[in-house]
Design an enzyme around this catalytic site. Structure first.
Site, PDB file in Angstrom:
ATOM      1  N   SER A 126      27.556  37.536  39.928  1.00 40.67           N
ATOM      2  CA  SER A 126      26.632  38.316  40.287  1.00 40.67           C
ATOM      3  C   SER A 126      25.272  37.893  39.628  1.00 40.67           C
ATOM      4  CB  SER A 126      26.928  39.744  39.562  1.00 40.67           C
ATOM      5  OG  SER A 126      25.799  40.676  40.232  1.00 40.67           O
ATOM      6  N   ASP A 281      20.315  22.307  40.456  1.00 34.80           N
ATOM      7  CA  ASP A 281      20.823  23.096  39.127  1.00 34.80           C
ATOM      8  C   ASP A 281      22.450  22.698  38.770  1.00 34.80           C
ATOM      9  OD1 ASP A 281      20.798  24.708  37.123  1.00 34.80           O
ATOM     10  OD2 ASP A 281      21.086  26.745  38.222  1.00 34.80           O
TER      11      ASP A 281
END
Length: 541
Positions: A126, A281
């Site tokens: 999330s 990332d």
């Protein structure tokens, strides 16, 4: 509240929230600097690094990401502030499946049970932009579904508009701020965040990276089901593996950390230095160790892309470290800073570059520490780096840290050496050579056009006594004509040389074979002999 800006009415309420939050934490003066307020600097006490971090977390995902970017800009802020901002975490509560289910079915255009046999209602991931769920297709294939959140986009778009406005205002009000290109920094942030909202882009990134790693049998990228994917929903293969941070599980599975690090590093360096498209990332949550020491890369919501010029500069950066060349490194820093004169670095910068090379060219480079040192050097020498380098440096440092979890002795420079050696030995590709020589030919042509005028201007200033030179001129006009002819010949020679270098490799391979060589090569050989003979007669050598 003491502020007045020319912004759309729809953003006024959000601006009021931002002003109230910053003043509550003592950061009103930051808004004043950006031209977004007045009389706010004394509210909320003194701003501290911790207070700034708390203010950004309270303002939501855009400001959290902005702070995370600033935490890597040690060329702009000192270590105390950077360390505090590096601890930023988005504070987002997961939405219940009942809300996300409706969004999933709207994106699919049908009930989800027509596509999936099962979707687990508790998200396995999330974030501020979306939530991730484990699921199975009708045929039983394990997949993950990423769904964008319906409650964030309007506020995020307002925040980006306000930041773009603030960056432009701050640059206009302060030349010192303008040199750090705040507008470009915000554009990079906006591009990254808006890309995360469009899952079609992430799906395309994933497929592109899979194609780029096709020659790496030990590297895996998840398959994407494009037919089910859209702007708000993406379906991709679920890969089960071991995170690099779980050393106990790696050992229990019999996996070899150094071998895994070598696989991951080679793949990352290839994407960076060859393909010019890289995972922006590569933290431990986005890589998995697989059986037989294979590696999986996941989550391509943010990728970086290098121009060919930036790729060459990055290669120069690595070469300077590998070959221990502080002067080349200092010149590169000047070029990145937009300095007009990059040929003669200041003595202080060259000395700092020497200390950097001495510290980091040894085996066992800590790339995170090296990048931090670069940022500090840039700040101390009053230079400025272009904003796109922030994403690049952050990705390189993150990848280095992830590989060190697998192999504490991992050395990024050793991993880069084969690529540097290959680049040193490789001939430029024809299209790259043509582009570089086209630029050179254009510059040479411009020089040829401007040189006579510059020479005339110099002679005029000399005759008016505005230039001092110990030269005896018998006939200024004759010399001017001679110099003009010489300048034109030099410029013509430069242009001709550029064209020959561009077309030479192609022409040399043209035509039928004659005595073991292409006809074009024989033409070139006789042309060279003829040229040498002509020059020797012309100059009476």
């Amino acid at each position: 509240m003491g502020y007045r800006v020319a912004l759309p009415l729809r953003d006024a309420r959000r601006l009021a929230e931002i002003v109230a939050t910053f003043t509550r934490f003592g950061g009103g003066w930051l808004l004043e600097r950006a031209g977004l307020g007045a009389g706010l600097s004394n509210s909320g006490g003194d701003l501290t690094p911790v207070k700034l971090r708390e203010a950004l977390e309270a303002l939501g995902p855009v400001f959290v990401k902005l702070g995370q970017i600033l935490s890597t800009r040690r060329d702009l802020i000192d270590d105390l502030w950077a360390d505090a901002l590096s601890q930023l975490r988005a504070q987002v509560t997961a939405l219940p499946w009942s809300e996300m289910e409706a969004r999933a079915e709207a994106a699919l255009g049908r009930p989800w049970r027509e596509v999936f046999s099962e979707i687990l209602p508790e998200p396995i991931g999330s974030a501020s932009i979306g939530q991730v769920y484990a699921a199975k297709l009708i045929d039983g294939t394990d997949v993950v579904i990423k769904i964008t959140r319906p409650d964030q986009e309007e506020r995020i778009q307002a925040d980006l508009r306000l930041l773009e406005y603030a960056a432009a205002r701050a640059a206009a009000l302060s030349p010192g701020v303008a040199r750090y290109q705040p507008a470009a920094m915000v554009r990079e942030l906006a591009r990254a965040i808006r890309a995360e909202f469009d899952l079609t882009e992430e799906a395309e990134n994933t497929e592109e990276m899979a194609a780029n790693f096709a020659g790496f049998p030990k590297v895996r990228v998840p398959k994407v089901w494009s037919d089910y994917s859209s702007r708000d929903l993406m379906v991709q293969e679920r890969i089960f593996g071991t995170p690099p941070s779980d050393t106990a599980a790696l050992a229990a599975a019999g996996l070899d950390g150094p071998a895994l690090a070598a696989v991951g590093a080679e793949a990352f360096m290839h994407s960076l230095l060859v393909e010019r498209v890289f995972h922006a990332d590569p933290h431990p949550g986005n890589l998995f160790a697989l059986p037989d020491n294979h590696m999986a890369f996941i989550d391509f919501g943010m990728v970086g892309r290098l121009t060919s010029a930036r790729q060459r500069e990055l290669m120069s950066f690595l070469k300077a470290i590998v070959t221990a060349d502080p002067r080349a490194f200092a010149k590169l820093l000047l070029r990145w800073s937009g300095a007009e004169n990059t040929l003669a670095p200041p003595a202080s910068l060259e000395a700092a570059a020497g200390r950097f090379i001495a510290r980091h060219s040894r085996k066992g480079l800590d790339l995170s520490r090296a990048i931090t040192d670069i940022m500090e050097m840039v700040r101390e020498e009053d230079l400025a780096l272009p904003p796109d380098l922030v994403l690049l440096f952050k990705a390189m440092a993150t990848a280095d840290g992830t590989m060190k979890l697998l192999d504490p002795q991992f050395d990024s420079i050793s991993a880069a050496k084969p690529f540097v050696a290959r680049d040193l030995l490789a001939l430029p590709k024809p299209e790259e050579l043509a582009a570089r020589l086209s630029d050179f030919a254009g510059a040479a042509t411009a020089f040829g056009e401007e040189a006579p005028e510059l020479l005339r201007a110099g002679l005029t200033r000399l005759s008016e006594g505005k230039l001092r030179a110990e030269v005896s001129l018998a006939s200024g006009g004759d010399i001017a004509r001679a110099l003009e002819q010489a300048a034109r010949r030099i410029a013509g020679g430069l242009v001709l040389a550029a064209l020959l270098l561009t077309m030479g490799p192609v022409l040399a391979m043209a035509g039928p074979q004659v005595a073991g060589l292409p006809l074009g090569s024989w033409v070139g050989i006789f042309g060279l002999i003829g040229g040498v003979w002509h020059i020797s007669r012309r100059w009476k050598l």
